[in-house]
Design an enzyme around this catalytic site. Sequence first.
Site, PDB file in Angstrom:
ATOM      1  N   GLU A 233       1.126   3.857   1.903  1.00  0.00           N
ATOM      2  CA  GLU A 233       1.742   4.236   3.167  1.00  0.00           C
ATOM      3  C   GLU A 233       2.912   3.325   3.526  1.00  0.00           C
ATOM      4  O   GLU A 233       3.957   3.792   4.011  1.00  0.00           O
ATOM      5  CB  GLU A 233       0.695   4.186   4.306  1.00  0.00           C
ATOM      6  CG  GLU A 233      -0.477   5.122   4.114  1.00  0.00           C
ATOM      7  CD  GLU A 233      -1.664   4.459   3.436  1.00  0.00           C
ATOM      8  OE1 GLU A 233      -2.807   4.758   3.825  1.00  0.00           O
ATOM      9  OE2 GLU A 233      -1.439   3.632   2.522  1.00  0.00           O
TER      10      GLU A 233
ATOM     11  N   HIS B  28       0.853  -1.187   0.000  1.00  0.00           N
ATOM     12  CA  HIS B  28       0.000   0.000   0.000  1.00  0.00           C
ATOM     13  C   HIS B  28       0.894   1.244   0.000  1.00  0.00           C
ATOM     14  O   HIS B  28       2.076   1.179   0.371  1.00  0.00           O
ATOM     15  CB  HIS B  28      -0.906   0.010   1.234  1.00  0.00           C
ATOM     16  CG  HIS B  28      -2.022  -0.980   1.164  1.00  0.00           C
ATOM     17  ND1 HIS B  28      -3.129  -0.936   1.996  1.00  0.00           N
ATOM     18  CD2 HIS B  28      -2.222  -2.052   0.348  1.00  0.00           C
ATOM     19  CE1 HIS B  28      -3.946  -1.935   1.694  1.00  0.00           C
ATOM     20  NE2 HIS B  28      -3.409  -2.630   0.711  1.00  0.00           N
TER      21      HIS B  28
END
Length: 284
Positions: A54, A52
């Site tokens: 992040e 992802h």
Amino acid sequence: MTDLDHLREAIAEAHAAEASGEVPVGAVVVHNGKIIGRGQNRVLRDSDPTAHAEIVALREAGRHLANYRLEDCTVYATLEPCAMCAGAILHARINRLVYAAADPKAGACGSVLAVMNHPQLNHRVNVHPGLLAEECGTLLTNFFRQRRQKKAAARILQIGKASMTTKKKWSAKVDTDSTHPDEGLFNKSATAIAKALASKEVSPKGPASGMRMLNFYINRAGKNLSQERHAELEKAKEKLSALIEKQKAEAEKQKPRKPHTSAKSATKKVAKKTASKKSSAKLK
């Protein structure tokens, strides 16, 4: 640079992810006013369920600081972090989190779960949600809408190809000598569709068998048809109906008319009159 400037950098990462076919989510990690980590969704490209935006940004920031603890750092994300990303942010000891759009399906900062700043966890993150939420939310909405439209178009194309190239009958209930129309016919105008389905090449028995093919295709395609295409096919049905009525009228005209009094019935009448006269003559 301000929070707005840094979030714009995260949005740029989201656009780059979209250009690569990924869900458009981006993130950056900032330390002392400088971006030390950038990330965008890479789950498809890397075949990695943990990639992802992040997580990717946190990994780069950790390498930059040569430390898995990212104290005094701020994460800027275009979407509310999920449970995995929220957990990683807590483990990294991130100081601040600024995110744009809330995630009503997987958000772990309060939308679905409350992983971030859970009372039983020993680290607290200053969370600032909602900055540029509308812009980032629209980016995601448009992406998923376009993806649904592409999938629907692909399904319609597959149905059309299967219907027009198969050598089997259109349906177990369709009993007709009809052949199959050319590929792509049902994507043409109503006039072209009606004309082809009424032709002897496609419908040897006439437009009625073409109407059965058209109805079968519409039923197979179902909700995958766009409103415009469905309307065009309905127009084609109207035109075919008119051709069917015209064909019936012409057939009625060509039928030989029966005389009001047949020769046989006329002979019977003459015989009855003769018999009546003979009976009268005998009585006299």
